[in-house]
Design a protein around this motif. Sequence first.
Motif, PDB file in Angstrom:
ATOM      1  N   VAL A 302       9.948 -19.706  -2.158  1.00 39.81           N
ATOM      2  CA  VAL A 302       8.610 -19.445  -2.727  1.00 39.81           C
ATOM      3  C   VAL A 302       8.454 -20.239  -4.024  1.00 39.81           C
ATOM      4  O   VAL A 302       7.430 -20.884  -4.268  1.00 39.81           O
ATOM      5  N   GLY A 303       9.495 -20.223  -4.854  1.00 40.16           N
ATOM      6  CA  GLY A 303       9.452 -20.965  -6.116  1.00 40.16           C
ATOM      7  C   GLY A 303       9.323 -22.464  -5.890  1.00 40.16           C
ATOM      8  O   GLY A 303       8.561 -23.146  -6.578  1.00 40.16           O
ATOM      9  N   LEU A 304      10.045 -22.985  -4.900  1.00 42.30           N
ATOM     10  CA  LEU A 304       9.993 -24.431  -4.627  1.00 42.30           C
ATOM     11  C   LEU A 304       8.616 -24.854  -4.111  1.00 42.30           C
ATOM     12  O   LEU A 304       8.140 -25.950  -4.417  1.00 42.30           O
ATOM     13  N   LEU A 305       8.012 -23.987  -3.328  1.00 41.02           N
ATOM     14  CA  LEU A 305       6.668 -24.313  -2.813  1.00 41.02           C
ATOM     15  C   LEU A 305       5.646 -24.337  -3.954  1.00 41.02           C
ATOM     16  O   LEU A 305       4.702 -25.112  -3.944  1.00 41.02           O
ATOM     17  N   ASP A 306       5.859 -23.470  -4.924  1.00 42.45           N
ATOM     18  CA  ASP A 306       5.061 -23.470  -6.149  1.00 42.45           C
ATOM     19  C   ASP A 306       3.545 -23.476  -5.868  1.00 42.45           C
ATOM     20  O   ASP A 306       2.806 -24.277  -6.446  1.00 42.45           O
ATOM     21  N   GLY A 307       3.139 -22.658  -4.921  1.00 35.19           N
ATOM     22  CA  GLY A 307       1.709 -22.546  -4.638  1.00 35.19           C
ATOM     23  C   GLY A 307       1.174 -23.576  -3.659  1.00 35.19           C
ATOM     24  O   GLY A 307      -0.006 -23.519  -3.280  1.00 35.19           O
ATOM     25  N   ARG A 308       2.005 -24.550  -3.259  1.00 33.27           N
ATOM     26  CA  ARG A 308       1.509 -25.580  -2.323  1.00 33.27           C
ATOM     27  C   ARG A 308       1.452 -25.028  -0.893  1.00 33.27           C
ATOM     28  O   ARG A 308       2.199 -24.135  -0.532  1.00 33.27           O
ATOM     29  N   ILE A 309       0.594 -25.610  -0.102  1.00 32.35           N
ATOM     30  CA  ILE A 309       0.433 -25.218   1.302  1.00 32.35           C
ATOM     31  C   ILE A 309       1.078 -26.299   2.169  1.00 32.35           C
ATOM     32  O   ILE A 309       0.889 -27.499   1.905  1.00 32.35           O
ATOM     33  N   VAL A 310       1.820 -25.898   3.185  1.00 29.64           N
ATOM     34  CA  VAL A 310       2.455 -26.909   4.046  1.00 29.64           C
ATOM     35  C   VAL A 310       1.414 -27.470   5.030  1.00 29.64           C
ATOM     36  O   VAL A 310       0.518 -26.753   5.483  1.00 29.64           O
ATOM     37  N   THR A 311       1.544 -28.749   5.324  1.00 33.96           N
ATOM     38  CA  THR A 311       0.640 -29.388   6.298  1.00 33.96           C
ATOM     39  C   THR A 311       1.364 -29.639   7.616  1.00 33.96           C
ATOM     40  O   THR A 311       0.738 -29.977   8.615  1.00 33.96           O
ATOM     41  N   THR A 312       2.689 -29.493   7.590  1.00 34.83           N
ATOM     42  CA  THR A 312       3.516 -29.658   8.783  1.00 34.83           C
ATOM     43  C   THR A 312       4.094 -28.295   9.129  1.00 34.83           C
ATOM     44  O   THR A 312       4.382 -27.505   8.222  1.00 34.83           O
ATOM     45  N   GLU A 313       4.293 -28.043  10.406  1.00 30.77           N
ATOM     46  CA  GLU A 313       4.888 -26.762  10.815  1.00 30.77           C
ATOM     47  C   GLU A 313       6.233 -26.571  10.114  1.00 30.77           C
ATOM     48  O   GLU A 313       7.071 -27.485  10.082  1.00 30.77           O
ATOM     49  N   MET A 314       6.444 -25.415   9.545  1.00 37.37           N
ATOM     50  CA  MET A 314       7.703 -25.142   8.833  1.00 37.37           C
ATOM     51  C   MET A 314       8.226 -23.770   9.203  1.00 37.37           C
ATOM     52  O   MET A 314       7.487 -22.790   9.159  1.00 37.37           O
ATOM     53  N   TRP A 315       9.529 -23.733   9.571  1.00 36.72           N
ATOM     54  CA  TRP A 315      10.199 -22.471   9.874  1.00 36.72           C
ATOM     55  C   TRP A 315      11.269 -22.211   8.830  1.00 36.72           C
ATOM     56  O   TRP A 315      11.954 -23.149   8.401  1.00 36.72           O
ATOM     57  N   VAL A 316      11.422 -20.955   8.467  1.00 38.17           N
ATOM     58  CA  VAL A 316      12.650 -20.560   7.783  1.00 38.17           C
ATOM     59  C   VAL A 316      13.231 -19.412   8.597  1.00 38.17           C
ATOM     60  O   VAL A 316      12.556 -18.409   8.864  1.00 38.17           O
ATOM     61  N   CYS A 317      14.466 -19.607   9.064  1.00 38.79           N
ATOM     62  CA  CYS A 317      15.091 -18.645   9.977  1.00 38.79           C
ATOM     63  C   CYS A 317      15.975 -17.686   9.186  1.00 38.79           C
ATOM     64  O   CYS A 317      16.679 -18.096   8.255  1.00 38.79           O
ATOM     65  N   THR A 318      15.918 -16.437   9.577  1.00 34.02           N
ATOM     66  CA  THR A 318      16.697 -15.434   8.857  1.00 34.02           C
ATOM     67  C   THR A 318      17.007 -14.250   9.767  1.00 34.02           C
ATOM     68  O   THR A 318      16.557 -14.194  10.911  1.00 34.02           O
TER      69      THR A 318
END
Length: 397
Positions: A302-318
Amino acid sequence: MKLTDSEQALLDGSQGRATRKAMEILVALGHIYGAEDLVPVRSVQVSGVSFHNLGQAGLQWLEEMAVDGRARVLATLNPAGMDLEDWQGQGIDAGFAAQQLKVVGAYEAMGVAPTCTCIPYLTGNLPAAGEHVAWAESSAVAYVNSVIGARSNREGGPSALAAALTGRTPRYGLHLVRNRRPTLEVVAEDTLEGTERWGALGRVIGREAGGQVVWIRGSSRPSLPELKSLCAAVVTFGGSPLFYLQGSGPAPPPGPPPVDSMAVTAPELDEALVELADGDERVDLVCLGCPHASLAELSELVGLLDGRIVTTEMWVCTARPVADAARELGVVESLERAGVRVVCDTCFAVAPLDRPGATVATDSVKGCYYGRGHNKLRMHVGSVARCVDAAVTGRWR
Ligand code: F3S
């Protein structure tokens, strides 16, 4: 091989057909590896869950074992081939989903907890140092030996399930102290930072040291995500699921230090990463969480994204329990607002991604290897920050 009376009774079928079959597997393995007896295990991590890898024959075998097989110790499950709750959102077809749910159902019927994660040590299956366990899943086996100091061989799906149903495993390999001494010193000269660089170190060690137990020296101290990445890569590329890390984790058993030594330099790590890359500049999918992301990793994203919106599909698996905790904290909501999909129970390497030739960016050296092998993806591997940049811009830069 010596069996106790109760073990012999299991082999004779006193507890049913599945347990007898499980004992037969363990005794056969014991003979192959020269084990003198079986050792009780505290817990088991079972692999062989994705229907993508198991197929119909694997499912049939599990259903036969589930007729009367029941776990005798804590047993947890590796990732499945889909998010068990949101498989439609993940683009999984209904036929595959039905078979995958049968696989998980068979394990549940045997009393194996459907945790569906490769980080069992962060989700309730945490042995103590010195305990014997029988774990499958390369990254978790390396972690349980090298970071926790418990003792496990690298089990396969059938041998892990056999251990779960009997509470035993053959006493050979890394269950014996004499096999846990390091025989090769690795001097890591780089100032190591980042999951991708620790993964690259694992790749070089796996390739160069083969099955030797290594003693890694150097001034860098890995974080939890970096340790997970090292553990995942070292075994994927042929290394022993036991290493020692100076200043971190358990110390080697007493004995003479390794005679042989090798150095791993920063340019070798660069090369190890470059060799893995075969993707296009345009990125189709960004995948983090291999091994599955911890709560801290989700928060940091969340911190790295810093409010930006992704334009490419992104998964984070957990793991699902980690995602549940992150949801409570508002972390999942922040990620979803940024356009990131939080995927549970599976990962991009074991799910059937029907996108041959697509370019995927990841920070995981192991994920890179399996993404290419299992799903015919083209890969980029780099830092988490670089992956986030790719998700935001759609480009690998
Ligand atoms: Fe885990 Fe899948 Fe990676 S099982 S270690 S997230 S390949």
